[in-house]
Design an enzyme around this catalytic site. Structure first.
Site, PDB file in Angstrom:
ATOM      1  N   GLY A  53       0.955  -1.164   0.202  1.00  6.55           N
ATOM      2  CA  GLY A  53       0.121  -0.182   0.054  1.00  6.55           C
ATOM      3  C   GLY A  53       0.998   1.382  -0.172  1.00  6.55           C
ATOM      4  O   GLY A  53       2.037   1.243   0.288  1.00  6.55           O
ATOM      5  N   GLY A  55       1.570   5.044   1.443  1.00  2.00           N
ATOM      6  CA  GLY A  55       1.778   5.536   2.718  1.00  2.00           C
ATOM      7  C   GLY A  55       2.878   4.942   3.375  1.00  2.00           C
ATOM      8  O   GLY A  55       3.386   5.627   4.604  1.00  2.00           O
ATOM      9  N   HIS A  56       3.815   4.359   2.676  1.00  2.00           N
ATOM     10  CA  HIS A  56       5.124   3.658   3.255  1.00  2.00           C
ATOM     11  C   HIS A  56       6.431   4.445   2.620  1.00  2.00           C
ATOM     12  O   HIS A  56       7.502   4.129   2.928  1.00  2.00           O
ATOM     13  CB  HIS A  56       5.040   2.254   3.230  1.00  2.00           C
ATOM     14  CG  HIS A  56       4.072   1.623   3.829  1.00  2.00           C
ATOM     15  ND1 HIS A  56       3.799   1.657   5.120  1.00  2.00           N
ATOM     16  CD2 HIS A  56       3.372   0.630   3.277  1.00  2.00           C
ATOM     17  CE1 HIS A  56       2.692   0.924   5.485  1.00  2.00           C
ATOM     18  NE2 HIS A  56       2.503   0.465   4.376  1.00  2.00           N
ATOM     19  N   LYS A 104       5.801  -8.543   1.934  1.00  2.00           N
ATOM     20  CA  LYS A 104       5.618  -8.108   3.524  1.00  2.00           C
ATOM     21  C   LYS A 104       4.616  -8.986   3.872  1.00  2.00           C
ATOM     22  O   LYS A 104       3.502  -9.169   3.364  1.00  2.00           O
ATOM     23  CB  LYS A 104       5.435  -6.701   3.700  1.00  2.00           C
ATOM     24  CG  LYS A 104       6.385  -5.676   3.273  1.00  2.00           C
ATOM     25  CD  LYS A 104       6.354  -4.275   4.027  1.00  2.00           C
ATOM     26  CE  LYS A 104       4.702  -3.953   3.349  1.00  2.00           C
ATOM     27  NZ  LYS A 104       4.452  -3.710   1.801  1.00  2.00           N
ATOM     28  N   ASP A 109      -1.359  -8.450   1.115  1.00  2.00           N
ATOM     29  CA  ASP A 109      -0.182  -8.461   0.361  1.00  2.00           C
ATOM     30  C   ASP A 109       0.234 -10.007   0.163  1.00  2.00           C
ATOM     31  O   ASP A 109       0.302 -10.298  -1.284  1.00  2.00           O
ATOM     32  CB  ASP A 109       1.152  -7.933   0.843  1.00  2.00           C
ATOM     33  CG  ASP A 109       1.035  -6.279   1.223  1.00  2.00           C
ATOM     34  OD1 ASP A 109       0.026  -5.812   0.819  1.00  2.00           O
ATOM     35  OD2 ASP A 109       2.024  -5.805   1.767  1.00  2.00           O
ATOM     36  N   HIS A 217       1.184   0.123   9.460  1.00  2.00           N
ATOM     37  CA  HIS A 217      -0.060   0.665   8.969  1.00  2.00           C
ATOM     38  C   HIS A 217      -1.053   1.253   9.928  1.00  2.00           C
ATOM     39  O   HIS A 217      -2.283   1.406   9.773  1.00  2.00           O
ATOM     40  CB  HIS A 217      -0.914  -0.424   8.296  1.00  2.00           C
ATOM     41  CG  HIS A 217      -0.336  -1.479   7.307  1.00  2.00           C
ATOM     42  ND1 HIS A 217       0.674  -2.481   7.687  1.00  2.00           N
ATOM     43  CD2 HIS A 217      -0.371  -1.051   5.926  1.00  2.00           C
ATOM     44  CE1 HIS A 217       0.821  -2.725   6.297  1.00  2.00           C
ATOM     45  NE2 HIS A 217       0.396  -2.159   5.485  1.00  2.00           N
TER      46      HIS A 217
END
Length: 331
Positions: A53, A55-56, A104, A109, A217
């Protein structure tokens, strides 16, 4: 909530467009803009593909380039990329030696990368390394056991260097699996993450509280405890990390202090100094280090400590040249 964005639903696509435009020497969009890949693919090497996702950032798109990933697939904020994105990346980057998927350990995922690999199994040789570097999450329901967190960067760097050096698919897969037992990460948060879609923090801490064992997250960790000094926080984290690592005689330590997006560099370096001193008092050797904001959780105020036990071969892979948007050293 104030963020530099137009609309929450277009944040990811506009951000990726900016990354590609800023680093066009290194990367480009793959077919239909479904993923980001190396601008110059190298035939005759195993292709390394990862993703997750948004945001990382800079993980994973910031690690696409020579010596690391060949492609990265990005989903919406904290949402796994879809199988069709991963399939497109496999088809476009496989130069004939197969693809290694670095995943991950989060349910979405794992499921979507598995679906993609099954779909193309008749056309491509695929191997998968599921990264599980988190310390025991203490019953977290957000993953199948240990989560894949900041140690994923270490795995991608070592495997990327090995692939660049011509290692075969089975050799890369074996190294990736062996690293799972030699890398551990623990995170701590002083403030929850604000997700653009909801405009709310994922958890709220009192002024005298911190969350130990958080994931990337924004999910709560293993315990909510009283805030403490940096020395005390680091001691707690290292005790958990080193308690899960089995030392080998010829291994040295790589220490990675990672910011979650809302922590100043000055605090990250302070934590490194403290962690290094504590390890040395235990008779441990810090042979390599990395300090910075690389595996984020949007704007979370917090950090993680990653310790990897590496033999000389892996230290050489760490030192090997890398040329990506977020990591760059060597020739």
């Amino acid at each position: 909530m104030k963020k530099f964005m137009n609309r929450a639903e277009t944040l990811v696509t506009e951000s990726l467009a900016g990354l590609v435009a800023a680093h066009e020497r290194l990367v480009t969009f793959g077919a239909d803009g479904k993923f980001v890949r190396r601008r110059s693919l190298r035939p005759g090497k195993v292709s390394l593909i990862s993703g997750g996702g948004a945001g990382h950032e800079p993980m994973h798109v910031g690690f696409v380039g020579r010596g690391m990933l060949d492609a990265a697939c990005t989903g919406h904020v904290f949402t796994s990329p879809t199988p069709d994105q991963i399939i497109a990346a496999i088809r476009e980057t496989d130069g004939g030696e197969g693809c290694l998927l670095i995943v991950k350990n989060y349910d979405g995922d794992v499921m979507n990368f598995e679906m993609a690999s099954e779909f193309v199994a008749a056309e491509h040789r695929i191997a998968t390394v599921v990264v599980r570097d988190d310390v025991d999450p203490g019953g977290s329901k957000r993953s199948q056991g240990r989560r894949g967190v900041a140690g994923t960067l270490v795995v991608e760097k070592l495997l990327g260097a090995a692939a660049e050096a011509g290692w075969r698919l089975d050799e890369l897969s074996a190294l990736g699996e062996s690293l799972n037992g030699r890398i551990r990460t623990m995170g701590v948060s002083l403030r929850g993450v604000t997700v653009p879609d909801t405009e709310r923090e994922t958890f709220v801490l009192a002024e005298d509280e911190m969350e130990i064992g958080v994931g990337i997250h924004g999910e709560p960790g293993r315990a909510r405890v009283k805030f403490a000094t940096a020395d005390e926080i680091v001691e707690t984290m290292l005790e958990a990390i080193l308690g899960e690592l089995v030392s080998e005689r010829d291994e040295k330590l790589l220490m990675f202090i990672n910011g979650y997006g809302g922590t100043p560099a000055s605090e990250l370096y302070l934590v490194y100094n403290t962690a290094k001193a504590q390890c040395e008092r235990l008779g441990l050797t810090i042979a390599r280090s990395l300090v910075g904001t690389y595996v984020t959780s949007l704007d979370m105020a917090g950090l993680s400590i990653t310790v990897a036990r590496l033999a000389d071969r892996e230290l050489s892979l760490w030192d090997a040249p890398v040329d990506t948007a977020a990591l760059r050293w060597g020739d």
